[in-house]
Design a protein around this motif. Structure first.
Motif, PDB file in Angstrom:
ATOM      1  N   LEU A  53       0.839  -1.191   0.000  1.00 40.55           N
ATOM      2  CA  LEU A  53       0.000   0.000   0.000  1.00 40.55           C
ATOM      3  C   LEU A  53       0.874   1.242   0.000  1.00 40.55           C
ATOM      4  CD1 LEU A  53      -1.253   0.836   3.575  1.00 40.55           C
ATOM      5  CD2 LEU A  53       0.352  -1.021   3.156  1.00 40.55           C
ATOM      6  N   ALA A  54       0.276   2.368  -0.349  1.00 42.23           N
ATOM      7  CA  ALA A  54       0.970   3.654  -0.259  1.00 42.23           C
ATOM      8  C   ALA A  54       0.831   4.196   1.154  1.00 42.23           C
ATOM      9  CB  ALA A  54       0.398   4.640  -1.272  1.00 42.23           C
TER      10      ALA A  54
ATOM     11  N   PHE B 151      -4.518   5.260   1.061  1.00 40.11           N
ATOM     12  CA  PHE B 151      -4.965   3.883   0.901  1.00 40.11           C
ATOM     13  C   PHE B 151      -6.393   3.722   1.382  1.00 40.11           C
ATOM     14  CE2 PHE B 151      -2.977   4.161   5.089  1.00 40.11           C
ATOM     15  CZ  PHE B 151      -3.914   3.544   5.905  1.00 40.11           C
ATOM     16  N   ASP B 152      -6.998   2.623   0.986  1.00 40.26           N
ATOM     17  CA  ASP B 152      -8.366   2.323   1.397  1.00 40.26           C
ATOM     18  C   ASP B 152      -8.335   1.532   2.698  1.00 40.26           C
ATOM     19  OD1 ASP B 152     -10.944   0.689   1.533  1.00 40.26           O
ATOM     20  OD2 ASP B 152     -11.362   1.992  -0.177  1.00 40.26           O
TER      21      ASP B 152
ATOM     22  N   ASP C 166      -7.267   7.363   2.677  1.00 37.00           N
ATOM     23  CA  ASP C 166      -7.877   8.343   1.779  1.00 37.00           C
ATOM     24  C   ASP C 166      -8.895   9.170   2.562  1.00 37.00           C
ATOM     25  OD1 ASP C 166      -9.090   9.785  -0.207  1.00 37.00           O
ATOM     26  OD2 ASP C 166      -9.446   8.082  -1.538  1.00 37.00           O
TER      27      ASP C 166
ATOM     28  N   THR D  33      -3.016  -3.867  -2.761  1.00 42.23           N
ATOM     29  CA  THR D  33      -4.234  -3.086  -2.617  1.00 42.23           C
ATOM     30  C   THR D  33      -4.354  -2.076  -3.753  1.00 42.23           C
ATOM     31  OG1 THR D  33      -3.152  -1.431  -1.224  1.00 42.23           O
ATOM     32  CG2 THR D  33      -4.131  -3.333  -0.122  1.00 42.23           C
TER      33      THR D  33
ATOM     34  N   GLY E  79      -6.374   1.751  -5.328  1.00 38.64           N
ATOM     35  CA  GLY E  79      -6.760   3.097  -4.944  1.00 38.64           C
ATOM     36  C   GLY E  79      -6.773   4.003  -6.161  1.00 38.64           C
TER      37      GLY E  79
ATOM     38  N   MET F  85      -1.721   6.560  -4.442  1.00 43.29           N
ATOM     39  CA  MET F  85      -1.882   5.159  -4.811  1.00 43.29           C
ATOM     40  C   MET F  85      -1.567   4.946  -6.285  1.00 43.29           C
ATOM     41  SD  MET F  85      -2.557   3.264  -2.198  1.00 43.29           S
ATOM     42  CE  MET F  85      -3.012   1.787  -3.068  1.00 43.29           C
ATOM     43  N   ARG F  86      -1.957   5.884  -7.126  1.00 48.47           N
ATOM     44  CA  ARG F  86      -1.668   5.759  -8.559  1.00 48.47           C
ATOM     45  C   ARG F  86      -0.165   5.787  -8.795  1.00 48.47           C
ATOM     46  NH1 ARG F  86      -4.653  10.586 -11.099  1.00 48.47           N
ATOM     47  NH2 ARG F  86      -3.546   9.877 -12.953  1.00 48.47           N
TER      48      ARG F  86
ATOM     49  N   MET G  80       2.108   4.731  -6.773  1.00 42.56           N
ATOM     50  CA  MET G  80       2.652   3.450  -6.352  1.00 42.56           C
ATOM     51  C   MET G  80       2.365   2.368  -7.382  1.00 42.56           C
ATOM     52  SD  MET G  80       1.617   0.990  -3.167  1.00 42.56           S
ATOM     53  CE  MET G  80       0.345   0.211  -4.180  1.00 42.56           C
ATOM     54  N   LEU G  81       1.126   2.280  -7.845  1.00 42.60           N
ATOM     55  CA  LEU G  81       0.733   1.211  -8.753  1.00 42.60           C
ATOM     56  C   LEU G  81       1.450   1.289 -10.095  1.00 42.60           C
ATOM     57  CD1 LEU G  81      -3.112   1.192  -8.030  1.00 42.60           C
ATOM     58  CD2 LEU G  81      -1.407  -0.429  -7.198  1.00 42.60           C
TER      59      LEU G  81
ATOM     60  N   GLY H 198      -5.307  -2.755  -7.875  1.00 44.59           N
ATOM     61  CA  GLY H 198      -4.093  -3.456  -7.492  1.00 44.59           C
ATOM     62  C   GLY H 198      -3.613  -4.454  -8.533  1.00 44.59           C
TER      63      GLY H 198
END
Length: 311
Positions: free
Chosen positions: A49-50, A54-55, A90, A143, A145, A150-151, A153-154, A194
């Motif tokens: 996760l970031a 995160f959620d 978030d 995970t 987001g 999050m973007r 990170m992904l 994710g």
């Protein structure tokens, strides 16, 4: 409520036997749960996760589910937080009108308050560290987001390069054809966006998955536009069509399990508990498959039994 766990001293190919009991202490435990007599025997799970955005439900509910089953859960962030602070979820889903309608449950927020006191959450691992490897884990959960942290990170190339060796080890064990010396396979789970790092790290990967449909992504963007909305990458549109399954619209809960790999994916927050159950099932199935592959197979006879005719 704190828990302690006991895991039987069994070798790696045996099933995990977990006894769950409430902590008899009258006060709440300040440290992480104790994982049996030998912590190194506990399966290791990484939740990726970031450190911001995160959620809550995608992180907290799996943590509770797997710690209840004797897993050693560790959190993996992109890099150290500077200046140091606790990872933040978030805010658009934890406060305001959207938080009251679409926000996390009270149970998830209570778990988050517990995580903020645990060493593994305050001082997590970082996949950008030189010595970090996902191969140190038995299970990885990525995970999702839709906000900027999050973007980032992904779509991070560092995450993709660290995941690629792990993905190659998720192939299912075939007890009928694999050699007795086959090594344990890795388990992978993803939720919502994710799934993106899988296909961005290896466009030719055979893994098949599901995620939130494009129409739902667009609806979310219309309700709450993220930064640079015009360039927002919809996960479903970036996954190759032959490796993506949207799932039936009439089912509010849906997860997809890859038939050739120990990999399961879910579409949205509603799927997070069924996804956790599926990941746990895949881990147990992998142990059974490995155990079966180590049993000696009887050689099939190429001749028919002789029939004796009495004269």
């Amino acid at each position: 409520m704190a828990f302690y766990f006991q895991i039987s001293n069994k070798d790696i190919i045996n099933d995990v036997d977990v006894g769950l009991q409430p902590n008899p202490l009258p006060f709440a435990a300040a440290n992480a749960p104790v994982f049996g007599r030998n912590a190194h025997l506990s399966p290791h799970l990484a939740i990726v996760l970031a450190d911001e955005g995160f959620d809550v439900e995608q992180v907290c509910l799996p943590w509770r589910y797997f710690t209840d089953r004797g897993f050693l859960v560790e959190f993996v962030f992109p890099r150290p937080i500077d200046p140091p602070r606790t990872a933040r979820p978030d805010p658009s889903y934890t406060c305001g009108w959207k938080g009251s309608i679409m926000g996390p449950s009270k149970e998830a927020m209570d778990i988050y308050s517990i995580l903020c006191t645990l060493e593994e959450f305050i001082e997590p691992k970082h996949y950008t560290d030189e010595g970090f490897s996902f191969l140190d884990f038995d299970v990885v959960l990525i995970t999702g987001g839709r906000n900027e942290p999050m973007r980032q990170m992904l779509t991070d190339p560092s995450l993709h390069s660290k995941l690629k060796p792990y993905l190659s080890l998720c192939k299912r064990i075939d007890p009928e054809t694999n050699q007795p010396s086959v090594a344990p396979s890795k388990i992978l789970g993803t939720i919502a966006q994710g799934t993106l790092p899988i296909y961005m790290s290896d466009p030719e990967t055979p893994l098949k998955s599901t995620t939130i449909p494009v129409w739902m992504e667009r609806t979310n963007s219309w309700i709450s536009p993220p930064p640079e909305n015009s360039s927002y990458p919809y996960a479903a549109s970036l996954i190759p069509s032959d490796k993506y399954f949207a799932g039936p619209n009439y089912r509010s809960v849906f997860t997809m399990e890859d038939m050739h790999h120990y990999f399961i994916s879910g579409r949205c927050n509603r799927d997070i508990l069924p996804l956790s159950t599926g990941i746990y099932g895949l881990y147990r199935q992998m142990l059974r498959d490995q155990k079966s592959s180590m049993r000696p197979h009887k050689k099939r006879s190429n001749h028919y039994p002789t029939t004796f005719i009495k004269k």
